[in-house]
Design a protein around this motif. Structure first.
Motif, PDB file in Angstrom:
ATOM      1  N   SER A  92     -12.981  14.789  51.268  1.00 19.15           N
ATOM      2  CA  SER A  92     -11.678  15.144  50.334  1.00 19.15           C
ATOM      3  C   SER A  92     -11.691  16.702  49.176  1.00 19.15           C
ATOM      4  N   TYR A  93     -12.864  17.042  49.157  1.00 13.69           N
ATOM      5  CA  TYR A  93     -13.301  18.675  48.290  1.00 13.69           C
ATOM      6  C   TYR A  93     -12.819  19.168  49.572  1.00 13.69           C
ATOM      7  N   LEU A  94     -13.329  19.561  50.420  1.00 12.99           N
ATOM      8  CA  LEU A  94     -12.830  20.961  51.783  1.00 12.99           C
ATOM      9  C   LEU A  94     -11.147  20.318  52.107  1.00 12.99           C
ATOM     10  N   ARG A  95     -11.110  19.180  52.179  1.00 11.33           N
ATOM     11  CA  ARG A  95      -9.357  19.360  52.825  1.00 11.33           C
ATOM     12  C   ARG A  95      -9.153  19.931  51.503  1.00 11.33           C
ATOM     13  N   TYR A  96      -8.993  19.706  50.420  1.00 11.68           N
ATOM     14  CA  TYR A  96      -8.394  21.059  49.172  1.00 11.68           C
ATOM     15  C   TYR A  96      -8.296  22.220  49.389  1.00 11.68           C
ATOM     16  N   MET A 135       1.476  17.369  30.465  1.00 13.33           N
ATOM     17  CA  MET A 135       1.071  16.349  31.599  1.00 13.33           C
ATOM     18  C   MET A 135      -0.925  17.356  31.470  1.00 13.33           C
ATOM     19  N   ALA A 136      -1.743  15.956  31.730  1.00 18.76           N
ATOM     20  CA  ALA A 136      -3.171  15.954  31.263  1.00 18.76           C
ATOM     21  C   ALA A 136      -3.872  15.530  32.576  1.00 18.76           C
ATOM     22  N   LEU A 137      -4.476  16.309  33.168  1.00 15.06           N
ATOM     23  CA  LEU A 137      -4.790  15.960  34.998  1.00 15.06           C
ATOM     24  C   LEU A 137      -6.445  16.215  34.839  1.00 15.06           C
ATOM     25  N   ALA A 138      -6.684  15.340  36.094  1.00 16.38           N
ATOM     26  CA  ALA A 138      -8.462  15.695  36.172  1.00 16.38           C
ATOM     27  C   ALA A 138      -8.603  16.135  37.645  1.00 16.38           C
ATOM     28  N   HIS A 139      -9.373  16.909  38.074  1.00 16.14           N
ATOM     29  CA  HIS A 139      -9.536  17.559  39.114  1.00 16.14           C
ATOM     30  C   HIS A 139      -9.635  16.803  40.512  1.00 16.14           C
ATOM     31  N   GLN A 140      -8.479  16.399  40.700  1.00 17.79           N
ATOM     32  CA  GLN A 140      -8.270  15.513  41.786  1.00 17.79           C
ATOM     33  C   GLN A 140      -7.745  15.701  42.733  1.00 17.79           C
ATOM     34  N   GLY A 141      -7.701  15.421  44.218  1.00 17.13           N
ATOM     35  CA  GLY A 141      -6.524  15.212  45.264  1.00 17.13           C
ATOM     36  C   GLY A 141      -6.618  17.092  45.485  1.00 17.13           C
ATOM     37  N   ASN A 142      -4.727  17.305  45.040  1.00 19.74           N
ATOM     38  CA  ASN A 142      -4.943  18.735  45.691  1.00 19.74           C
ATOM     39  C   ASN A 142      -3.116  18.973  44.567  1.00 19.74           C
ATOM     40  N   TRP A 143      -4.247  19.522  43.450  1.00 21.39           N
ATOM     41  CA  TRP A 143      -3.206  20.204  42.170  1.00 21.39           C
ATOM     42  C   TRP A 143      -2.154  20.960  42.631  1.00 21.39           C
ATOM     43  N   ASP A 202      10.735  25.341  24.811  1.00 24.82           N
ATOM     44  CA  ASP A 202      11.565  25.525  24.571  1.00 24.82           C
ATOM     45  C   ASP A 202      11.972  24.945  26.102  1.00 24.82           C
ATOM     46  N   GLY A 203      11.169  23.510  26.456  1.00 28.48           N
ATOM     47  CA  GLY A 203      11.040  22.674  27.219  1.00 28.48           C
ATOM     48  C   GLY A 203      10.570  22.822  28.945  1.00 28.48           C
ATOM     49  N   ALA A 204       9.898  23.516  28.397  1.00 24.92           N
ATOM     50  CA  ALA A 204       8.711  23.622  30.120  1.00 24.92           C
ATOM     51  C   ALA A 204       8.196  22.364  30.270  1.00 24.92           C
ATOM     52  N   PHE A 205       7.533  22.859  31.515  1.00 20.97           N
ATOM     53  CA  PHE A 205       6.526  21.338  32.296  1.00 20.97           C
ATOM     54  C   PHE A 205       5.493  22.209  31.950  1.00 20.97           C
ATOM     55  N   VAL A 206       4.005  21.622  31.722  1.00 18.50           N
ATOM     56  CA  VAL A 206       3.056  22.461  31.524  1.00 18.50           C
ATOM     57  C   VAL A 206       1.623  21.672  32.027  1.00 18.50           C
ATOM     58  N   PRO A 207       1.380  21.371  33.303  1.00 16.30           N
ATOM     59  CA  PRO A 207       0.167  20.730  33.455  1.00 16.30           C
ATOM     60  C   PRO A 207      -0.339  21.449  33.390  1.00 16.30           C
ATOM     61  N   LEU A 208      -2.000  20.996  33.070  1.00 11.93           N
ATOM     62  CA  LEU A 208      -3.338  21.215  32.581  1.00 11.93           C
ATOM     63  C   LEU A 208      -4.595  20.413  32.597  1.00 11.93           C
ATOM     64  N   THR A 265       0.172  14.105  49.519  1.00  7.95           N
ATOM     65  CA  THR A 265      -0.611  13.759  48.458  1.00  7.95           C
ATOM     66  C   THR A 265       0.304  13.092  47.487  1.00  7.95           C
ATOM     67  N   VAL A 266       0.101  12.170  46.138  1.00  6.55           N
ATOM     68  CA  VAL A 266       0.366  10.815  46.026  1.00  6.55           C
ATOM     69  C   VAL A 266       0.512  11.629  43.823  1.00  6.55           C
ATOM     70  N   VAL A 267       1.104  11.294  43.235  1.00  4.34           N
ATOM     71  CA  VAL A 267       0.929  11.878  42.231  1.00  4.34           C
ATOM     72  C   VAL A 267       1.590  10.865  41.361  1.00  4.34           C
ATOM     73  N   GLU A 268       0.363  10.823  40.239  1.00  7.10           N
ATOM     74  CA  GLU A 268       0.560   9.074  39.627  1.00  7.10           C
ATOM     75  C   GLU A 268       0.889   9.360  38.094  1.00  7.10           C
ATOM     76  N   PHE A 269       2.598   9.150  37.639  1.00  5.50           N
ATOM     77  CA  PHE A 269       2.348   9.337  36.031  1.00  5.50           C
ATOM     78  C   PHE A 269       2.205   8.901  35.240  1.00  5.50           C
ATOM     79  N   TRP A 270       1.273   8.537  34.121  1.00  4.02           N
ATOM     80  CA  TRP A 270       0.836   7.863  33.325  1.00  4.02           C
ATOM     81  C   TRP A 270       2.056   7.679  32.208  1.00  4.02           C
ATOM     82  N   PRO A 271       1.847   6.335  31.532  1.00  2.00           N
ATOM     83  CA  PRO A 271       2.813   6.450  30.793  1.00  2.00           C
ATOM     84  C   PRO A 271       2.577   7.573  29.411  1.00  2.00           C
TER      85      PRO A 271
END
Length: 321
Positions: A92-96, A135-143, A202-208, A265-271
């Protein structure tokens, strides 16, 4: 003899370092050039073989990955199951990385068709209201794929990237992500936090990426039942700006044989993680970060093979020299 005596004793070390630098730059550039033009089946088969070789050699990164997986996988205490999981995780890591080399060649249609989201309605609602979203992300899949999809399907992405060495490699990744439509700010620059606050207001979308503390000022949390250190930036930004905070987990999924690509890729947004009504700012940030860790931990435990964590994150490991 005089020439030998006056020559700096560290000159050979400089030559070795320079050679490694040139080799790293050449390797990345070569990878980008060659991997892009290979047919999909060939490219991903090559990276599978590289992953298998690394898994067999059990270098430091593979051993660290296995140790991390042992703490988060439901059957992590089974040696045979852990060994098989580590092999799958390395693939999976090398697929990324294969994706990273090839993403700039993907069409808009492929980027959208090979990524899907769940639980994204509250995020869309926050953005529609002009409210920033972190967005608080983990090092998962293909971010990177998730970021490109978000820019096309949700809102333009503003995010932060860790500086890589050599600098030429960092610049190449910067251009790559910017070509996908993202705005990238370098981690550690003094003005980065202020810039993120401004764009969020200003309404931005910020994944980290948040599951690893790179600043040294993170928050100790419980992740999958073990003490770990996570970045406090997502919670601090949401608290300071009034933006919504959503934990996000990302994973790969195998696509039907009729699809143009093998993996999606599946992106799952939690509450949404809300701000506590009482406590100091530091206490609120700590509680919000722990709530993010709870959701990220569930996503990691459900799909541990896609958690690309080859570094130390758990407190017991961080205390070891």
């Amino acid at each position: 003899m005089a020439d030998v005596a006056t020559r700096p004793t560290h000159a050979p070390g400089r030559l070795v370092t320079a050679a490694r630098h040139r080799a790293a730059v050449a390797g990345y550039r070569g990878g980008w050039a060659v991997v892009r033009v290979l047919p999909d089946p060939v490219a991903y088969a090559v990276f599978d073989r590289v992953a298998d070789a690394a898994w067999l050699l059990r270098g430091r990164g593979v051993r660290r990955l296995a140790a991390n997986l042992a703490r988060v996988a439901p059957d992590g205490d089974d040696p045979a199951a852990l060994r098989a999981l580590t092999r799958t995780a390395m693939r999976s890591y090398l697929r990324y990385w294969c994706d990273a080399f090839r993403l700039p060649t993907w069409s808009r249609e492929r980027l959208l068709a090979t990524c899907r989201a769940t639980g994204d309605a509250p995020v869309r609602e926050a953005l529609a209201q002009g409210r920033g979203a972190v967005m608080a992300l983990a090092h998962q899949g293909n971010w990177d794929h998730a970021g490109a999809w978000s820019t096309l399907a949700l809102a333009p992405v503003t995010t932060v990237a860790e500086r890589l060495e050599p600098a030429e490699v960092f610049d190449a990744f910067l251009r790559f992500r910017e070509d996908l439509g993202m705005r990238i700010l370098p981690l550690g620059d003094p003005g980065t936090f202020r810039t993120l606050l401004r764009v969020l207001r200003d309404g931005a979308f910020v994944p980290l990426l948040a599951d690893r503390d790179l600043s040294g000022s993170g928050v100790e949390v419980e992740l999958c039942g073990h003490a770990a250190r996570m970045a406090s930036g997502p919670a601090a930004l949401a608290l300071s700006s009034g933006a919504a905070l959503f934990p996000v987990t990302i994973r790969y999924e195998r696509l039907p044989r009729v699809a143009a690509a093998r993996w999606g890729t599946v992106v799952e947004f939690w509450p949404e993680v809300g701000a506590p009504s009482s406590g100091t700012s530091a206490e609120k940030v700590a509680r919000m970060t722990q709530e993010c860790a709870d959701h990220l931990g569930r996503g990691i435990a459900a799909h541990p093979q896609d958690w690309h964590m080859l570094q130390r994150v758990f407190a017991r490991d961080l205390d070891v020299p």
